[in-house]
Design an enzyme around this catalytic site. Structure first.
Site, mmCIF file in Angstrom:
data_model
loop_
_atom_site.group_PDB
_atom_site.id
_atom_site.type_symbol
_atom_site.label_atom_id
_atom_site.label_comp_id
_atom_site.label_asym_id
_atom_site.label_seq_id
_atom_site.Cartn_x
_atom_site.Cartn_y
_atom_site.Cartn_z
ATOM 1 N N ARG A 1 0.821 -1.225 0.000
ATOM 2 C CA ARG A 1 0.000 0.000 0.000
ATOM 3 C C ARG A 1 0.846 1.263 0.000
ATOM 4 O O ARG A 1 0.471 2.267 0.629
ATOM 5 C CB ARG A 1 -0.928 0.040 1.221
ATOM 6 C CG ARG A 1 -1.964 -1.054 1.276
ATOM 7 C CD ARG A 1 -3.215 -0.626 0.516
ATOM 8 N NE ARG A 1 -4.241 -1.638 0.636
ATOM 9 C CZ ARG A 1 -5.317 -1.517 1.400
ATOM 10 N NH1 ARG A 1 -5.522 -0.431 2.095
ATOM 11 N NH2 ARG A 1 -6.201 -2.483 1.459
ATOM 12 N N ARG B 1 -3.367 6.914 1.179
ATOM 13 C CA ARG B 1 -3.834 8.133 1.844
ATOM 14 C C ARG B 1 -2.834 8.817 2.762
ATOM 15 O O ARG B 1 -3.072 9.951 3.177
ATOM 16 C CB ARG B 1 -5.118 7.826 2.624
ATOM 17 C CG ARG B 1 -6.314 7.629 1.727
ATOM 18 C CD ARG B 1 -7.464 7.000 2.471
ATOM 19 N NE ARG B 1 -7.116 5.644 2.858
ATOM 20 C CZ ARG B 1 -7.954 4.791 3.451
ATOM 21 N NH1 ARG B 1 -9.167 5.181 3.756
ATOM 22 N NH2 ARG B 1 -7.565 3.573 3.749
ATOM 23 N N ARG C 1 -6.927 11.777 -5.733
ATOM 24 C CA ARG C 1 -8.196 11.116 -5.437
ATOM 25 C C ARG C 1 -9.351 12.125 -5.480
ATOM 26 O O ARG C 1 -10.439 11.816 -5.972
ATOM 27 C CB ARG C 1 -8.095 10.488 -4.056
ATOM 28 C CG ARG C 1 -9.229 9.598 -3.644
ATOM 29 C CD ARG C 1 -8.853 9.038 -2.286
ATOM 30 N NE ARG C 1 -9.832 8.150 -1.734
ATOM 31 C CZ ARG C 1 -10.855 8.550 -0.983
ATOM 32 N NH1 ARG C 1 -11.038 9.823 -0.759
ATOM 33 N NH2 ARG C 1 -11.677 7.655 -0.493
ATOM 34 N N ASP D 1 -7.090 -2.668 -6.957
ATOM 35 C CA ASP D 1 -7.573 -3.304 -5.733
ATOM 36 C C ASP D 1 -7.900 -4.759 -6.023
ATOM 37 O O ASP D 1 -8.262 -5.098 -7.155
ATOM 38 C CB ASP D 1 -8.813 -2.589 -5.194
ATOM 39 C CG ASP D 1 -9.049 -2.936 -3.734
ATOM 40 O OD1 ASP D 1 -8.479 -2.261 -2.860
ATOM 41 O OD2 ASP D 1 -9.758 -3.929 -3.475
ATOM 42 N N TYR E 1 -14.927 -11.484 0.760
ATOM 43 C CA TYR E 1 -15.702 -10.269 0.451
ATOM 44 C C TYR E 1 -16.942 -10.607 -0.378
ATOM 45 O O TYR E 1 -17.995 -10.000 -0.204
ATOM 46 C CB TYR E 1 -14.827 -9.252 -0.292
ATOM 47 C CG TYR E 1 -13.800 -8.605 0.612
ATOM 48 C CD1 TYR E 1 -14.134 -7.531 1.426
ATOM 49 C CD2 TYR E 1 -12.497 -9.085 0.672
ATOM 50 C CE1 TYR E 1 -13.202 -6.944 2.265
ATOM 51 C CE2 TYR E 1 -11.547 -8.502 1.513
ATOM 52 C CZ TYR E 1 -11.913 -7.433 2.306
ATOM 53 O OH TYR E 1 -10.993 -6.870 3.136
HETATM 54 O O1 CP3 Z 1 -0.034 -1.450 -2.463
HETATM 55 C C1 CP3 Z 1 -0.412 -0.538 -3.231
HETATM 56 O O2 CP3 Z 1 0.004 0.639 -3.130
HETATM 57 C C2 CP3 Z 1 -1.315 -0.907 -4.387
HETATM 58 C C3 CP3 Z 1 -2.707 -0.722 -4.218
HETATM 59 C C4 CP3 Z 1 -3.572 -1.646 -3.387
HETATM 60 C C5 CP3 Z 1 -4.805 -1.194 -2.856
HETATM 61 N N1 CP3 Z 1 -5.459 -2.255 -2.313
HETATM 62 C C6 CP3 Z 1 -5.287 0.189 -2.933
HETATM 63 C C7 CP3 Z 1 -6.344 0.637 -2.007
HETATM 64 C C8 CP3 Z 1 -3.474 -3.012 -3.091
HETATM 65 C C9 CP3 Z 1 -2.336 -3.977 -3.385
HETATM 66 C C10 CP3 Z 1 -4.677 -3.382 -2.417
HETATM 67 C C11 CP3 Z 1 -4.973 -4.761 -1.978
HETATM 68 C C12 CP3 Z 1 -6.130 -5.020 -1.118
HETATM 69 N N2 CP3 Z 1 -7.366 -4.447 -1.157
HETATM 70 C C13 CP3 Z 1 -6.153 -6.023 -0.123
HETATM 71 C C14 CP3 Z 1 -5.034 -6.974 0.165
HETATM 72 C C15 CP3 Z 1 -3.951 -6.332 0.946
HETATM 73 C C16 CP3 Z 1 -4.303 -6.048 2.383
HETATM 74 O O3 CP3 Z 1 -4.232 -4.867 2.751
HETATM 75 O O4 CP3 Z 1 -4.635 -6.986 3.116
HETATM 76 C C17 CP3 Z 1 -7.429 -6.006 0.477
HETATM 77 C C18 CP3 Z 1 -7.901 -6.874 1.624
HETATM 78 C C19 CP3 Z 1 -8.196 -5.001 -0.191
HETATM 79 C C20 CP3 Z 1 -9.627 -4.646 0.025
HETATM 80 C C21 CP3 Z 1 -9.777 -3.232 0.386
HETATM 81 N N3 CP3 Z 1 -9.605 -2.165 -0.487
HETATM 82 C C22 CP3 Z 1 -10.122 -2.691 1.650
HETATM 83 C C23 CP3 Z 1 -10.384 -3.514 2.895
HETATM 84 C C24 CP3 Z 1 -10.138 -1.299 1.507
HETATM 85 C C25 CP3 Z 1 -10.503 -0.270 2.554
HETATM 86 C C26 CP3 Z 1 -9.350 -0.186 3.471
HETATM 87 C C27 CP3 Z 1 -9.155 1.189 4.016
HETATM 88 O O5 CP3 Z 1 -8.017 1.376 4.504
HETATM 89 O O6 CP3 Z 1 -10.052 2.031 3.927
HETATM 90 C C28 CP3 Z 1 -9.776 -0.979 0.190
HETATM 91 C C29 CP3 Z 1 -9.637 0.361 -0.390
HETATM 92 C C30 CP3 Z 1 -8.270 0.753 -0.867
HETATM 93 N N4 CP3 Z 1 -7.521 -0.009 -1.726
HETATM 94 C C31 CP3 Z 1 -7.562 1.956 -0.585
HETATM 95 C C32 CP3 Z 1 -6.358 1.892 -1.305
HETATM 96 C C33 CP3 Z 1 -5.278 2.949 -1.377
HETATM 97 C C34 CP3 Z 1 -8.068 3.110 0.270
HETATM 98 C C35 CP3 Z 1 -9.161 3.741 -0.497
HETATM 99 C C36 CP3 Z 1 -9.241 5.233 -0.434
HETATM 100 O O7 CP3 Z 1 -8.430 5.953 -1.060
HETATM 101 O O8 CP3 Z 1 -10.200 5.696 0.206
#
Ligand code: CP3
Length: 357
Positions: free
Chosen positions: A29, A33, A42, A79, A155
């Protein structure tokens, strides 16, 4: 497609356990943010999905952390839930509540109708991969990724994040055949999805099994690892004359390390509960290891962060043939001060260089 020549291959070499001048580092990640520039893009895009579904914006935010820190790899901005979205489940993000599906899989009929999506529906992902690879201009390799079938299915069945996994575990214990059918379709779709990312220019791929660790021993192997193994076995890992390494990460999977190695991956991602020296003893030279500092260590002092980095590098021990990619044990928190990431990356590079001589 012809891409610019790769300038920094330290990450790919470490994954293949070849000699490296220092320990490469990237962060799960790393685009997100905690970076003000991410929040600005964003806002321009209107929403997270607007950002992730637009290759220009996805390229912009993928490169942002690389412009700030000398990281050794880029990861596609997307994602793990884009794939089930393309399977028709209707992905949405509710402010402050995370991802939600409009049509979760609950009935036999939902499950029977589930199918591998037409990969053209995910064209925006593959376009982003190619565009990022061009824009990187050979600076560092690009990682593509997908969720593990189990984690994505969590999910799809729960409809959202869960604290007890009650819906999916009910299905697992009461109607296992139904769950196996979802996992099978998802595994086939995931293999196609990753192969398309490889064709579009991804130089390594990672499978995120964020929730494999909630399973009981025995059931992890049956409901998560078996499907990760299926995905890996279908990957076209030789592309353009080079090998595309596969990293498999099960959060909470430390106890199953030997089993994970036998899934056919090139590297195993580890969370912070695992000691790297012991892990290395268990896997020998069969795979590389990625990890594994606690993301919350980034809330410590500069000295504390540098000390934690040195501890992890020392735990891994002497490096003759690479084999270690430094990373966090899970995604970076959105509240992380970016300055602390600079300290971490600097310490990984400077401290490990003295050991790789
Ligand atoms: O690593 C990176 O920089 C690449 C981007 C990336 C995102 N999600 C962007 C994202 C990657 C590799 C993921 C994987 C992902 N997504 C996983 C597996 C990795 C882990 O963290 O366990 C999972 C479980 C998800 C599902 C997901 N997507 C969730 C649970 C959420 C909300 C989490 C939160 O912190 O709010 C997301 C949204 C998400 N995916 C964000 C980002 C940067 C935040 C969204 C935003 O900008 O509001």
């Amino acid at each position: 497609m012809a891409f610019p020549v790769l300038q920094n291959d330290v990450f790919l070499r470490a994954l293949q356990r070849q000699h490296v001048p220092y320990t490469p580092v990237w962060l799960m990640r790393q685009a997100g943010r905690y970076l003000t520039e991410y929040n600005e893009t964003r806002a321009k895009a209107g929403s997270f999905l607007g950002l992730a579904k637009n290759p220009d914006f996805a390229t912009e935010v993928t490169l942002q952390p690389l412009d700030r820190f000398p990281l050794d790899a880029a990861i596609l901005f997307s994602d793990i839930l884009m794939l089930p979205d393309a399977m028709g489940l209707g992905l949405g993000f509710v402010a402050g509540e995370g991802p939600q599906f409009a049509r979760p899989l609950r009935t036999q009929q939902d499950v029977e109708q589930l199918a591998i999506p037409d990969m053209n529906q995910l064209r925006y992902v593959f376009d982003a991969v190619s565009q990022i690879r061009q824009s990187l201009n050979g600076r560092v390799p690009l990682i593509g990724f997908a969720g593990s079938p189990w984690t994505v299915t969590c999910y799809m069945v729960e409809g959202r994040g869960s604290s007890d996994y009650r819906q999916i575990k009910t299905m697992m214990y009461a109607q296992p055949a139904m769950l196996h059918r979802i996992l099978e379709v998802t595994a086939q779709a995931t293999a196609q999805y990753l192969n398309e990312q490889i064709r579009a220019g991804a130089q390594a791929v990672m499978i995120f099994d964020s929730w494999g660790g909630v399973l009981a021993d025995g059931l992890y192997q049956q409901f998560s690892l078996a499907y990760i193994t299926k995905v890996i076995s279908q990957l076209e890992r030789n592309h353009d004359g080079v090998t595309v390494p596969v990293i498999s990460f099960t959060k909470g999977g430390g106890l199953w390390l030997e089993d994970i190695v036998s899934s056919g991956c090139d590297a195993v991602g580890l969370d912070w509960t695992v000691n790297l020296k012991q892990a290395r003893k268990r896997v020998g030279d069969r795979v590389a290891l990625q990890g594994n500092i606690d993301p919350m260590a980034l809330f410590g002092t500069e000295d504390g962060i540098r000390q934690e980095v040195r501890r992890v590098i020392d735990d891994f021990g002497p490096v003759t043939n690479g084999g270690h990619v430094f990373n966090l044990g899970h995604g970076i928190s959105q509240f992380t001060p970016p300055q602390n990431v600079s300290f971490l990356v600097d310490e990984v590079h400077s401290y490990s260089a003295s050991k790789h001589a």
